[in-house]
Design a protein around this motif. Structure first.
Motif, PDB file in Angstrom:
ATOM      1  N   ALA A  63       0.826  -1.208   0.000  1.00 27.14           N
ATOM      2  CA  ALA A  63       0.000   0.000   0.000  1.00 27.14           C
ATOM      3  C   ALA A  63       0.860   1.257   0.000  1.00 27.14           C
ATOM      4  CB  ALA A  63      -0.928  -0.005   1.206  1.00 27.14           C
ATOM      5  N   ARG A  64       1.953   1.234   0.733  1.00 25.78           N
ATOM      6  CA  ARG A  64       2.848   2.400   0.751  1.00 25.78           C
ATOM      7  C   ARG A  64       3.471   2.618  -0.628  1.00 25.78           C
ATOM      8  NH1 ARG A  64       6.020   1.234   6.529  1.00 25.78           N
ATOM      9  NH2 ARG A  64       4.301   1.890   7.904  1.00 25.78           N
ATOM     10  N   VAL A  74       3.221   5.861  -5.790  1.00 26.28           N
ATOM     11  CA  VAL A  74       2.977   6.000  -7.224  1.00 26.28           C
ATOM     12  C   VAL A  74       1.885   7.046  -7.456  1.00 26.28           C
ATOM     13  CG1 VAL A  74       2.092   4.851  -9.290  1.00 26.28           C
ATOM     14  CG2 VAL A  74       3.726   3.667  -7.810  1.00 26.28           C
ATOM     15  N   ALA A  75       0.827   6.959  -6.650  1.00 28.34           N
ATOM     16  CA  ALA A  75      -0.328   7.845  -6.841  1.00 28.34           C
ATOM     17  C   ALA A  75       0.002   9.299  -6.531  1.00 28.34           C
ATOM     18  CB  ALA A  75      -1.484   7.374  -5.969  1.00 28.34           C
ATOM     19  N   SER A  76       0.698   9.539  -5.443  1.00 24.56           N
ATOM     20  CA  SER A  76       0.950  10.916  -5.014  1.00 24.56           C
ATOM     21  C   SER A  76       1.725  11.724  -6.058  1.00 24.56           C
ATOM     22  CB  SER A  76       1.687  10.930  -3.667  1.00 24.56           C
ATOM     23  OG  SER A  76       1.975  12.256  -3.261  1.00 24.56           O
ATOM     24  N   TRP A  98       1.812   5.594   7.310  1.00 21.57           N
ATOM     25  CA  TRP A  98       3.120   5.705   7.962  1.00 21.57           C
ATOM     26  C   TRP A  98       3.001   5.956   9.464  1.00 21.57           C
ATOM     27  CZ3 TRP A  98       2.896   6.403   2.743  1.00 21.57           C
ATOM     28  CH2 TRP A  98       3.925   5.851   1.983  1.00 21.57           C
ATOM     29  N   GLY A  99       1.794   6.020   9.982  1.00 21.45           N
ATOM     30  CA  GLY A  99       1.587   6.114  11.422  1.00 21.45           C
ATOM     31  C   GLY A  99       2.000   7.418  12.051  1.00 21.45           C
ATOM     32  N   THR A 100       1.901   8.521  11.301  1.00 20.47           N
ATOM     33  CA  THR A 100       2.357   9.807  11.833  1.00 20.47           C
ATOM     34  C   THR A 100       1.255  10.592  12.538  1.00 20.47           C
ATOM     35  OG1 THR A 100       1.971  10.797   9.650  1.00 20.47           O
ATOM     36  CG2 THR A 100       4.211  10.058  10.155  1.00 20.47           C
ATOM     37  N   PHE A 101       0.042  10.027  12.584  1.00 19.23           N
ATOM     38  CA  PHE A 101      -1.053  10.675  13.310  1.00 19.23           C
ATOM     39  C   PHE A 101      -1.691   9.624  14.212  1.00 19.23           C
ATOM     40  CE2 PHE A 101      -5.454  12.643  13.338  1.00 19.23           C
ATOM     41  CZ  PHE A 101      -5.088  13.688  14.170  1.00 19.23           C
ATOM     42  N   GLU A 102      -1.606   9.863  15.497  1.00 18.91           N
ATOM     43  CA  GLU A 102      -1.986   8.843  16.476  1.00 18.91           C
ATOM     44  C   GLU A 102      -3.409   8.337  16.282  1.00 18.91           C
ATOM     45  OE1 GLU A 102      -1.989   8.222  21.354  1.00 18.91           O
ATOM     46  OE2 GLU A 102      -1.268  10.095  20.469  1.00 18.91           O
TER      47      GLU A 102
END
Length: 350
Positions: free
Chosen positions: A86-87, A92-94, A158-162
């Motif tokens: 998924a990452r 690719v999409a971004s 990426w887990g950057t927002f709790e």
């Protein structure tokens, strides 16, 4: 006398020279639309692939009754594989969106897509003007104005927002430490965010097919989007790519903002290529200066990015200096473009 009169014949009538033809001040803008249609088509394919992976991750979590600790213990390899896939698909999409952002964000009739997909803040960050979208999750929860969809999905993956990640310790590589990125996405948030992103990608593609670019659209996109360098460099400065662990920015963690800037400038070069004949009809030198300025600006950013990719970690104060240099260049180019729009009688929409 007769001879004298005969010799005084009237001079022949000479037609006045025709005035020079007016310069061609109209432009064939079909290339802009073709470029946008190509990119929106590619983006839709990328988000569809991301959706398929998100659905598989959600199905695994649902089968485990959303007991992520048990899921990670029993199906660790599959879980990690889906997250990594998924990452990769997100990455690719971004860039595909960034490669059209100069057109989308700079065109008044399309600009809301930019707020929804890539630029809008959350209501916590900007209560007055957040990204105009709510995200409905499979479990019935509604994230009200959570921010732009690339930001929501990036911070989930990426887990950057709790609030968007699963509580707990998940050691991906088994080294006994939890490194950046070793986190599990909340499957409901990931699926809801990706579903919304895929839907918006489809709606953007439809809007692009219905859109006929005008000369005002083209000049407006350049005048609006070229002078945004300081904004992007400031975002880069505050990201993990410059600020490291001290960064509190939850997005722009996977791809350097320097890469995004180059992609945005690529789309703006496409816009300029399409209006170039129109500008050259009145001022060839000015058109050459605009083209040279845009290319040099992109090369300047590419040079900084090459250093970063080679291992150089820029300091925040260095990012400020580089951002000012890029902004000064952009301001000069924008002035030239605005001047040509005025000479051609093209209205800039602000």
């Amino acid at each position: 006398m007769a001879l004298t009169i005969a010799g005084c014949t009237a001079p022949p009538v000479v037609a006045p020279p025709e005035p020079p033809s007016a310069p061609n001040t109209s432009a064939d803008l079909s290339g802009i639309k073709s470029y946008l249609l190509e990119k929106t088509g590619q983006l839709k394919q990328a988000t569809r692939a991301l959706k398929e992976t998100s659905d598989r991750y959600y199905a695994l979590a649902k089968e485990a009754n959303f007991d992520y600790t048990a899921l990670f213990a029993t199906q660790k390899d599959e879980v990690i594989g889906l997250i990594q896939t998924a990452r990769e698909q997100w990455m690719v999409a971004s860039p595909l969106y960034e490669q059209m952002e100069g057109i989308v964000a700079g065109t008044p009739s399309l600009a809301e897509f930019d707020m929804i997909m890539d630029a809008g803040a959350s209501k916590e960050e900007d209560p007055q003007d957040p990204a105009p979208i709510d995200v409905t999750l499979p479990d019935g929860r509604v994230l009200e104005r959570p921010g732009n969809l690339f930001g929501v999905t990036e911070s989930t993956l990426w887990g950057t927002f709790e609030a968007f990640r699963v509580p707990g310790q998940f050691d991906f590589n088994g080294d006994g430490q939890i490194a950046f990125g070793e986190s599990l996405p909340d499957a409901n948030v990931l699926k809801g965010g990706v579903d919304a992103l895929d839907e918006q990608a489809g709606e953007l593609a439809e809007a692009a097919r219905a859109w006929t670019p005008t000369e005002s659209d083209a000049f407006t996109a350049l005048v609006v989007m070229v002078p945004t360098m300081s904004e992007y460099f400031d975002s880069w400065k505050n990201s993990r790519f410059v600020s490291g662990e001290a960064s509190t920015q939850r997005d722009f963690v996977a791809i350097s903002r320097l890469a995004d800037i180059q992609d945005i400038l690529s789309s703006l070069l496409v816009v300029h290529d399409n209006i170039s004949p129109m500008i050259r009809g009145v001022d060839t030198a000015q058109d050459d200066a605009i083209r040279r300025g845009l290319r040099d600006l992109k090369a300047f950013v590419a040079g900084v990015h090459k250093q970063e990719s080679g291992g150089k970690r820029f300091k925040p104060e260095e990012a400020d200096v580089l951002g000012k240099e890029a902004q000064d260049r952009a301001d000069a180019i924008t002035g030239q473009i605005a001047q040509m729009a005025a000479r051609l009688g093209v209205k800039i929409e602000q």
